[in-house]
Design a protein around this motif. Structure first.
Motif, PDB file in Angstrom:
ATOM      1  N   GLU A  65       0.815  -1.212   0.000  1.00  0.00           N
ATOM      2  CA  GLU A  65       0.000   0.000   0.000  1.00  0.00           C
ATOM      3  C   GLU A  65       0.852   1.267   0.000  1.00  0.00           C
ATOM      4  O   GLU A  65       0.325   2.377   0.058  1.00  0.00           O
ATOM      5  N   VAL A  66       2.160   1.101  -0.028  1.00  0.00           N
ATOM      6  CA  VAL A  66       3.068   2.240   0.106  1.00  0.00           C
ATOM      7  C   VAL A  66       3.985   2.307  -1.111  1.00  0.00           C
ATOM      8  O   VAL A  66       4.442   1.287  -1.613  1.00  0.00           O
ATOM      9  N   ARG A  67       4.216   3.514  -1.566  1.00  0.00           N
ATOM     10  CA  ARG A  67       5.204   3.713  -2.624  1.00  0.00           C
ATOM     11  C   ARG A  67       6.084   4.889  -2.235  1.00  0.00           C
ATOM     12  O   ARG A  67       5.681   5.741  -1.423  1.00  0.00           O
ATOM     13  N   THR A  68       7.272   4.919  -2.758  1.00  0.00           N
ATOM     14  CA  THR A  68       8.186   6.021  -2.477  1.00  0.00           C
ATOM     15  C   THR A  68       8.591   6.682  -3.786  1.00  0.00           C
ATOM     16  O   THR A  68       8.594   6.060  -4.841  1.00  0.00           O
ATOM     17  N   GLU A  69       8.897   7.966  -3.682  1.00  0.00           N
ATOM     18  CA  GLU A  69       9.378   8.714  -4.845  1.00  0.00           C
ATOM     19  C   GLU A  69      10.216   9.879  -4.354  1.00  0.00           C
ATOM     20  O   GLU A  69      10.176  10.245  -3.179  1.00  0.00           O
ATOM     21  N   THR A  70      10.980  10.447  -5.258  1.00  0.00           N
ATOM     22  CA  THR A  70      11.759  11.635  -4.937  1.00  0.00           C
ATOM     23  C   THR A  70      10.853  12.852  -5.061  1.00  0.00           C
ATOM     24  O   THR A  70      10.067  12.943  -6.003  1.00  0.00           O
ATOM     25  N   ALA A  71      10.945  13.760  -4.122  1.00  0.00           N
ATOM     26  CA  ALA A  71      10.140  14.982  -4.141  1.00  0.00           C
ATOM     27  C   ALA A  71      10.950  16.119  -3.539  1.00  0.00           C
ATOM     28  O   ALA A  71      11.917  15.885  -2.810  1.00  0.00           O
ATOM     29  N   GLN A  72      10.543  17.322  -3.799  1.00  0.00           N
ATOM     30  CA  GLN A  72      11.240  18.499  -3.293  1.00  0.00           C
ATOM     31  C   GLN A  72      10.769  18.821  -1.878  1.00  0.00           C
ATOM     32  O   GLN A  72       9.564  18.878  -1.615  1.00  0.00           O
ATOM     33  N   THR A  73      11.719  19.034  -0.968  1.00  0.00           N
ATOM     34  CA  THR A  73      11.389  19.417   0.404  1.00  0.00           C
ATOM     35  C   THR A  73      11.029  20.905   0.432  1.00  0.00           C
ATOM     36  O   THR A  73      11.296  21.633  -0.537  1.00  0.00           O
ATOM     37  N   PRO A  74      10.432  21.386   1.526  1.00  0.00           N
ATOM     38  CA  PRO A  74      10.106  22.813   1.619  1.00  0.00           C
ATOM     39  C   PRO A  74      11.315  23.730   1.427  1.00  0.00           C
ATOM     40  O   PRO A  74      11.183  24.848   0.955  1.00  0.00           O
ATOM     41  N   SER A  75      12.526  23.233   1.746  1.00  0.00           N
ATOM     42  CA  SER A  75      13.733  24.055   1.571  1.00  0.00           C
ATOM     43  C   SER A  75      14.282  23.977   0.157  1.00  0.00           C
ATOM     44  O   SER A  75      15.255  24.642  -0.171  1.00  0.00           O
ATOM     45  N   GLY A  76      13.661  23.133  -0.693  1.00  0.00           N
ATOM     46  CA  GLY A  76      14.096  23.035  -2.078  1.00  0.00           C
ATOM     47  C   GLY A  76      15.035  21.874  -2.364  1.00  0.00           C
ATOM     48  O   GLY A  76      15.415  21.653  -3.508  1.00  0.00           O
TER      49      GLY A  76
ATOM     50  N   VAL B  90      -9.034   1.783   3.556  1.00  0.00           N
ATOM     51  CA  VAL B  90      -8.810   2.230   4.935  1.00  0.00           C
ATOM     52  C   VAL B  90      -9.037   3.729   5.068  1.00  0.00           C
ATOM     53  O   VAL B  90      -9.662   4.199   6.001  1.00  0.00           O
ATOM     54  N   ARG B  91      -8.531   4.494   4.097  1.00  0.00           N
ATOM     55  CA  ARG B  91      -8.660   5.954   4.139  1.00  0.00           C
ATOM     56  C   ARG B  91      -8.679   6.478   2.713  1.00  0.00           C
ATOM     57  O   ARG B  91      -8.019   5.940   1.832  1.00  0.00           O
ATOM     58  N   THR B  92      -9.425   7.536   2.506  1.00  0.00           N
ATOM     59  CA  THR B  92      -9.474   8.113   1.166  1.00  0.00           C
ATOM     60  C   THR B  92      -8.300   9.054   0.966  1.00  0.00           C
ATOM     61  O   THR B  92      -7.750   9.596   1.922  1.00  0.00           O
ATOM     62  N   GLY B  93      -7.956   9.259  -0.269  1.00  0.00           N
ATOM     63  CA  GLY B  93      -6.863  10.173  -0.585  1.00  0.00           C
ATOM     64  C   GLY B  93      -5.512   9.498  -0.518  1.00  0.00           C
ATOM     65  O   GLY B  93      -5.392   8.310  -0.241  1.00  0.00           O
ATOM     66  N   HIS B  94      -4.511  10.284  -0.788  1.00  0.00           N
ATOM     67  CA  HIS B  94      -3.128   9.826  -0.770  1.00  0.00           C
ATOM     68  C   HIS B  94      -2.426  10.526   0.388  1.00  0.00           C
ATOM     69  O   HIS B  94      -2.168  11.720   0.326  1.00  0.00           O
ATOM     70  N   HIS B  95      -2.136   9.809   1.432  1.00  0.00           N
ATOM     71  CA  HIS B  95      -1.441  10.349   2.593  1.00  0.00           C
ATOM     72  C   HIS B  95       0.057  10.190   2.358  1.00  0.00           C
ATOM     73  O   HIS B  95       0.497   9.164   1.856  1.00  0.00           O
ATOM     74  N   TYR B  96       0.815  11.201   2.755  1.00  0.00           N
ATOM     75  CA  TYR B  96       2.251  11.097   2.520  1.00  0.00           C
ATOM     76  C   TYR B  96       3.065  11.701   3.648  1.00  0.00           C
ATOM     77  O   TYR B  96       2.588  12.542   4.414  1.00  0.00           O
ATOM     78  N   LEU B  97       4.312  11.241   3.728  1.00  0.00           N
ATOM     79  CA  LEU B  97       5.324  11.787   4.620  1.00  0.00           C
ATOM     80  C   LEU B  97       6.534  12.102   3.750  1.00  0.00           C
ATOM     81  O   LEU B  97       6.902  11.309   2.882  1.00  0.00           O
ATOM     82  N   LEU B  98       7.170  13.239   3.968  1.00  0.00           N
ATOM     83  CA  LEU B  98       8.338  13.643   3.191  1.00  0.00           C
ATOM     84  C   LEU B  98       9.521  13.782   4.140  1.00  0.00           C
ATOM     85  O   LEU B  98       9.448  14.502   5.136  1.00  0.00           O
ATOM     86  N   PHE B  99      10.592  13.065   3.828  1.00  0.00           N
ATOM     87  CA  PHE B  99      11.766  13.012   4.688  1.00  0.00           C
ATOM     88  C   PHE B  99      12.980  13.647   4.027  1.00  0.00           C
ATOM     89  O   PHE B  99      13.168  13.533   2.818  1.00  0.00           O
ATOM     90  N   ASP B 100      13.816  14.275   4.843  1.00  0.00           N
ATOM     91  CA  ASP B 100      15.124  14.742   4.403  1.00  0.00           C
ATOM     92  C   ASP B 100      16.002  13.498   4.269  1.00  0.00           C
ATOM     93  O   ASP B 100      16.154  12.752   5.241  1.00  0.00           O
ATOM     94  N   PRO B 101      16.586  13.220   3.106  1.00  0.00           N
ATOM     95  CA  PRO B 101      17.348  11.987   2.938  1.00  0.00           C
ATOM     96  C   PRO B 101      18.665  11.952   3.708  1.00  0.00           C
ATOM     97  O   PRO B 101      19.192  10.878   3.991  1.00  0.00           O
ATOM     98  N   ASN B 102      19.198  13.101   4.078  1.00  0.00           N
ATOM     99  CA  ASN B 102      20.470  13.127   4.807  1.00  0.00           C
ATOM    100  C   ASN B 102      20.291  12.863   6.300  1.00  0.00           C
ATOM    101  O   ASN B 102      21.041  12.115   6.910  1.00  0.00           O
ATOM    102  N   SER B 103      19.275  13.489   6.892  1.00  0.00           N
ATOM    103  CA  SER B 103      19.062  13.351   8.331  1.00  0.00           C
ATOM    104  C   SER B 103      17.939  12.386   8.671  1.00  0.00           C
ATOM    105  O   SER B 103      17.799  11.991   9.821  1.00  0.00           O
ATOM    106  N   ALA B 104      17.105  12.038   7.697  1.00  0.00           N
ATOM    107  CA  ALA B 104      15.898  11.214   7.877  1.00  0.00           C
ATOM    108  C   ALA B 104      14.843  11.938   8.718  1.00  0.00           C
ATOM    109  O   ALA B 104      13.904  11.328   9.192  1.00  0.00           O
TER     110      ALA B 104
END
Length: 108
Positions: free
Chosen positions: A24-35, A48-62
Motif C-alpha cells: 500500500e506504500v510507494r516512495t518517490e523523490t520529491a522536493q522538500t520545503p527548503s528546495g 482504509v482511508r481516502t486520498g493519498h497520505h504522505y510523509l516527506l523526509f530529508d534523505p540526509n538526516s531522515a
C-alpha cells in the motif's frame, strides 16, 4: 515513530526502507520545503482511508519535513516541520567549567 524525530537517523532510514516494501506504500523523490531533494513515502489504501497520505523526509538526516494528504483535486492538507538545533556545539566556556561527576563533592 518517524513523526517524533526521536529515533537515530539509521533507524529512521531503515523504517523508511521497510515502508517502501509494503504493497500500500510507494516512495518517490520529491522536493522538500527548503528546495532539496527528499524521499516521499505515499500511503495508498482507499479501503482504509481516502486520498493519498504522505510523509516527506530529508534523505540526509531522515527528519520528517512535511506530511499531508490529497484526494486528487478537491481538497488537500499539508503540514511542514522545521528543525532548528539549539546549538551546533557546547561552548568551550561551558565545558571548561563543567564538573566531572566523579569529582563532585557529595553532601553529608
Amino acid at each position: 515513530l518517524l513523526r517524533t524525530g526521536y529515533v537515530p537517523p539509521t533507524v529512521a532510514r531503515a523504517a523508511i526502507t521497510v515502508l517502501g516494501r509494503l504493497p500500500e506504500v510507494r516512495t518517490e523523490t520529491a522536493q522538500t520545503p527548503s528546495g532539496a531533494a527528499g524521499v516521499k513515502v505515499i500511503f495508498d489504501d482507499q479501503q482504509v482511508r481516502t486520498g493519498h497520505h504522505y510523509l516527506l523526509f530529508d534523505p540526509n538526516s531522515a527528519d520528517l519535513v512535511e506530511a499531508g494528504v490529497s484526494d486528487g483535486g478537491t481538497s488537500s492538507y499539508r503540514s511542514t516541520t522545521s528543525y532548528h538545533p539549539l546549538a551546533d556545539a557546547v561552548p568551550t566556556s561551558v565545558t571548561q567549567s563543567a564538573i566531572d561527576p566523579s569529582q563532585q563533592v557529595k553532601p553529608t
